[in-house]
Write a protein that holds these residues in place. Structure first.
Motif, PDB file in Angstrom:
ATOM      1  N   THR A   5       0.847  -1.200   0.000  1.00  0.00           N
ATOM      2  CA  THR A   5       0.000   0.000   0.000  1.00  0.00           C
ATOM      3  C   THR A   5       0.876   1.240   0.000  1.00  0.00           C
ATOM      4  O   THR A   5       2.015   1.210   0.419  1.00  0.00           O
ATOM      5  N   ARG A   6       0.314   2.292  -0.483  1.00  0.00           N
ATOM      6  CA  ARG A   6       1.072   3.548  -0.519  1.00  0.00           C
ATOM      7  C   ARG A   6       1.262   4.079   0.896  1.00  0.00           C
ATOM      8  O   ARG A   6       0.406   3.872   1.756  1.00  0.00           O
ATOM      9  N   PRO A   7       2.387   4.763   1.143  1.00  0.00           N
ATOM     10  CA  PRO A   7       2.549   5.375   2.464  1.00  0.00           C
ATOM     11  C   PRO A   7       1.427   6.379   2.708  1.00  0.00           C
ATOM     12  O   PRO A   7       1.059   7.117   1.789  1.00  0.00           O
ATOM     13  N   GLU A   8       0.922   6.369   3.900  1.00  0.00           N
ATOM     14  CA  GLU A   8      -0.211   7.248   4.190  1.00  0.00           C
ATOM     15  C   GLU A   8       0.183   8.321   5.182  1.00  0.00           C
ATOM     16  O   GLU A   8       0.984   8.102   6.066  1.00  0.00           O
ATOM     17  N   GLY A   9      -0.412   9.445   5.033  1.00  0.00           N
ATOM     18  CA  GLY A   9      -0.178  10.550   5.957  1.00  0.00           C
ATOM     19  C   GLY A   9      -1.147  10.488   7.106  1.00  0.00           C
ATOM     20  O   GLY A   9      -1.905   9.537   7.251  1.00  0.00           O
ATOM     21  N   ARG A  10      -1.099  11.537   7.925  1.00  0.00           N
ATOM     22  CA  ARG A  10      -1.961  11.623   9.084  1.00  0.00           C
ATOM     23  C   ARG A  10      -3.437  11.664   8.728  1.00  0.00           C
ATOM     24  O   ARG A  10      -4.279  11.315   9.512  1.00  0.00           O
ATOM     25  N   SER A  11      -3.717  12.137   7.501  1.00  0.00           N
ATOM     26  CA  SER A  11      -5.110  12.359   7.124  1.00  0.00           C
ATOM     27  C   SER A  11      -5.911  11.065   7.155  1.00  0.00           C
ATOM     28  O   SER A  11      -7.116  11.084   7.316  1.00  0.00           O
ATOM     29  N   SER A  12      -5.217   9.934   7.003  1.00  0.00           N
ATOM     30  CA  SER A  12      -5.970   8.692   6.978  1.00  0.00           C
ATOM     31  C   SER A  12      -6.209   8.145   8.382  1.00  0.00           C
ATOM     32  O   SER A  12      -6.796   7.093   8.538  1.00  0.00           O
ATOM     33  N   LEU A  13      -5.732   8.871   9.389  1.00  0.00           N
ATOM     34  CA  LEU A  13      -5.927   8.414  10.757  1.00  0.00           C
ATOM     35  C   LEU A  13      -7.229   8.970  11.311  1.00  0.00           C
ATOM     36  O   LEU A  13      -7.597  10.106  11.035  1.00  0.00           O
ATOM     37  N   SER A  14      -7.899   8.162  12.116  1.00  0.00           N
ATOM     38  CA  SER A  14      -9.025   8.737  12.858  1.00  0.00           C
ATOM     39  C   SER A  14      -8.763   8.527  14.343  1.00  0.00           C
ATOM     40  O   SER A  14      -8.374   7.439  14.777  1.00  0.00           O
ATOM     41  N   LEU A  15      -8.899   9.606  15.086  1.00  0.00           N
ATOM     42  CA  LEU A  15      -8.618   9.558  16.516  1.00  0.00           C
ATOM     43  C   LEU A  15      -9.890   9.856  17.274  1.00  0.00           C
ATOM     44  O   LEU A  15     -10.625  10.779  16.909  1.00  0.00           O
ATOM     45  N   ALA A  16     -10.141   9.085  18.323  1.00  0.00           N
ATOM     46  CA  ALA A  16     -11.348   9.345  19.097  1.00  0.00           C
ATOM     47  C   ALA A  16     -11.093   9.090  20.575  1.00  0.00           C
ATOM     48  O   ALA A  16     -10.279   8.235  20.937  1.00  0.00           O
ATOM     49  N   GLU A  17     -11.792   9.877  21.394  1.00  0.00           N
ATOM     50  CA  GLU A  17     -11.824   9.573  22.821  1.00  0.00           C
ATOM     51  C   GLU A  17     -12.719   8.367  22.993  1.00  0.00           C
ATOM     52  O   GLU A  17     -13.801   8.315  22.406  1.00  0.00           O
ATOM     53  N   VAL A  18     -12.252   7.402  23.762  1.00  0.00           N
ATOM     54  CA  VAL A  18     -13.032   6.174  23.887  1.00  0.00           C
ATOM     55  C   VAL A  18     -13.273   5.810  25.349  1.00  0.00           C
ATOM     56  O   VAL A  18     -12.550   6.254  26.247  1.00  0.00           O
ATOM     57  N   GLY A  19     -14.281   4.989  25.545  1.00  0.00           N
ATOM     58  CA  GLY A  19     -14.642   4.498  26.872  1.00  0.00           C
ATOM     59  C   GLY A  19     -14.392   3.002  26.963  1.00  0.00           C
ATOM     60  O   GLY A  19     -13.751   2.411  26.076  1.00  0.00           O
ATOM     61  N   PRO A  20     -14.912   2.362  28.035  1.00  0.00           N
ATOM     62  CA  PRO A  20     -14.604   0.953  28.299  1.00  0.00           C
ATOM     63  C   PRO A  20     -15.063  -0.005  27.199  1.00  0.00           C
ATOM     64  O   PRO A  20     -14.502  -1.110  27.090  1.00  0.00           O
ATOM     65  N   ASP A  21     -15.998   0.407  26.363  1.00  0.00           N
ATOM     66  CA  ASP A  21     -16.457  -0.496  25.293  1.00  0.00           C
ATOM     67  C   ASP A  21     -15.356  -0.777  24.258  1.00  0.00           C
ATOM     68  O   ASP A  21     -15.446  -1.720  23.502  1.00  0.00           O
ATOM     69  N   ARG A  22     -14.313   0.057  24.253  1.00  0.00           N
ATOM     70  CA  ARG A  22     -13.220  -0.172  23.290  1.00  0.00           C
ATOM     71  C   ARG A  22     -11.984  -0.767  23.973  1.00  0.00           C
ATOM     72  O   ARG A  22     -10.886  -0.761  23.402  1.00  0.00           O
ATOM     73  N   ALA A  23     -12.160  -1.293  25.184  1.00  0.00           N
ATOM     74  CA  ALA A  23     -11.013  -1.761  25.975  1.00  0.00           C
ATOM     75  C   ALA A  23     -10.215  -2.858  25.273  1.00  0.00           C
ATOM     76  O   ALA A  23      -8.984  -2.891  25.357  1.00  0.00           O
ATOM     77  N   ALA A  24     -10.891  -3.749  24.558  1.00  0.00           N
ATOM     78  CA  ALA A  24     -10.177  -4.862  23.919  1.00  0.00           C
ATOM     79  C   ALA A  24      -9.200  -4.332  22.877  1.00  0.00           C
ATOM     80  O   ALA A  24      -8.041  -4.771  22.810  1.00  0.00           O
ATOM     81  N   GLU A  25      -9.653  -3.346  22.083  1.00  0.00           N
ATOM     82  CA  GLU A  25      -8.771  -2.791  21.045  1.00  0.00           C
ATOM     83  C   GLU A  25      -7.605  -2.026  21.673  1.00  0.00           C
ATOM     84  O   GLU A  25      -6.460  -2.143  21.230  1.00  0.00           O
TER      85      GLU A  25
END
Ligand SMILES: Nc1ncnc2c1ncn2[C@@H]1O[C@H](COP(=O)(O)OP(=O)(O)OP(=O)(O)O)[C@@H](O)[C@H]1O
Ligand SMILES: [Mg+2]
Length: 337
Positions: A5-25
């Motif tokens: 895959t082509r190198p990707e910049g920051r734009s392809s990142l998604s950042l979110a504040e998360v709670g306990p429902d995302r603990a496994a990830e």
């Protein structure tokens, strides 16, 4: 593995504040990141984290999860045990996704979260054996403030910006700033002609309670205002006409800087070397760079502009604390209160 895959910049990142429902990830990214680190003595406790322990942490204080194409590649946990400051724990980037700005993006969002929560700054503990990690934080303005067990504590006070509708507001801001200043403090003022640097310094002088009117020095480059009480004197420097560092050295500010509050107009790039720590203060016209400055420092809740006010008068002040003196200060919350 994402081969081909082509190198990707920051734009392809998604950042979110998360709670306990995302603990496994989050737990998975933490294990991948810390599992790839060199062995340390004593070892990091990060590998002991479980989905349950991560869920507890996320429930208590929240955290961040970074996704690239729906795949978790970065994570960290927030820690609110230090009043007024946001702690960052388990700062983790999947080793297969390093050099993609994941860590930088996470720090940016974490600082935004701290600002939005009305906090003064951010702290974290890092192992000083990990020189690259430490360098990463130092480059972003973090300063070593303590040693905690096998780690060093790094901290930073966030920049702040607010709108100053009138010259009186600028003087009042200077007064409030003065209340935070002690002998040895250095303020470096930047802003175009007439931006309000001297006006701000008048407020600082009033707040310190010093003798003499603070004015734009036409012939003198540096003026000393002694304290009328027991506080520090104000050394007010206008470096506009200074040709460079050699001429600044001629002023012999080194002799006074430890005992005085030193304010240098047009001092950017010159005066910082007078001390390890300083306040980088900028004044912009709202219409010329001020809006961007406000937006960069967080929500622009401070723009008060009654309709009868001349929009050309409104200034935006940005204060960026630099160096150990400010790294754990309450400067941001006191000046924004
Ligand atoms: N919101 C404001 N804050 C500060 N000054 C303002 C404001 N609105 C209007 N003014 C006016 O703008 C002028 C600012 O002049 P000042 O001498 O403080 O600027 P300066 O940045 O020191 O300029 P110089 O680059 O010449 O040293 C003053 O006449 C002041 O009354
Ligand atoms: Mg001036």
């Amino acid at each position: 593995m994402t081969t081909g895959t082509r190198p990707e910049g920051r734009s392809s990142l998604s950042l979110a504040e998360v709670g306990p429902d995302r603990a496994a990830e989050v737990a998975r990214v933490v294990h991948r990141a810390f599992g790839a680190r060199p062995r340390l003595d004593p070892p990091s406790t990060a590998m002991d984290e479980t989905v349950t322990s991560v869920a507890e942490a996320l429930r208590a204080d929240g955290g961040l999860l970074v996704l690239r194409q729906d795949q978790p590649v970065g994570a960290l946990l927030f820690d609110s045990t230090v009043p007024g400051r946001l702690g960052l724990r388990r700062v983790s980037v999947d080793p297969a996704h390093q050099d993609h700005g994941v860590a930088s993006a996470m720090v940016g969002v974490a600082e935004d979260v701290a600002a939005a929560r009305g906090l003064d700054g951010v702290w974290l503990d890092a192992r000083d054996e990990l020189a690259e990690t430490v360098t990463f934080w130092l480059r972003r303005g973090y300063v070593v403030v303590d040693r905690v067990g096998p780690s060093i504590r790094l901290a930073k006070t966030l920049e702040l910006a607010r709108a100053l509708p009138t010259a009186d507001d600028t003087r009042e801001f200077g007064r409030r700033l003065a209340a935070q200043l002690v002998p040895g403090d250095l303020v470096v003022l930047t802003g175009s002609l007439g931006a309000g640097k001297t006006t701000l310094t008048q407020g600082i002088g009033a707040g310190l309670g010093v003798r003499g009117d603070v004015t734009s020095p036409t012939f003198v480059i540096s003026r000393v205002h002694p304290s009328l009480t027991t506080g520090p004197e104000l050394v007010h420097v206008d470096a506009y006409r200074l040709a460079g560092t050699a001429e600044l050295d001629d002023l012999d500010l080194d002799a006074s800087v430890a005992d005085a509050v030193t304010v240098v107009e047009w001092g950017e790039g010159l005066a910082e070397r007078l001390g390890q720590s300083w306040l980088d203060v900028r004044l912009d016209l709202l219409e010329h760079g001020g809006k961007a400055a406000l937006a960069a420092a967080g929500p622009d809740r401070d723009v008060r502009r009654p309709p009868d006010l001349d929009p050309g008068e409104v200034r935006v002040i940005t204060v960026r604390p630099r160096g150990p003196r400010w790294a754990t200060s309450r400067l941001r919350s006191t000046l924004l209160a």
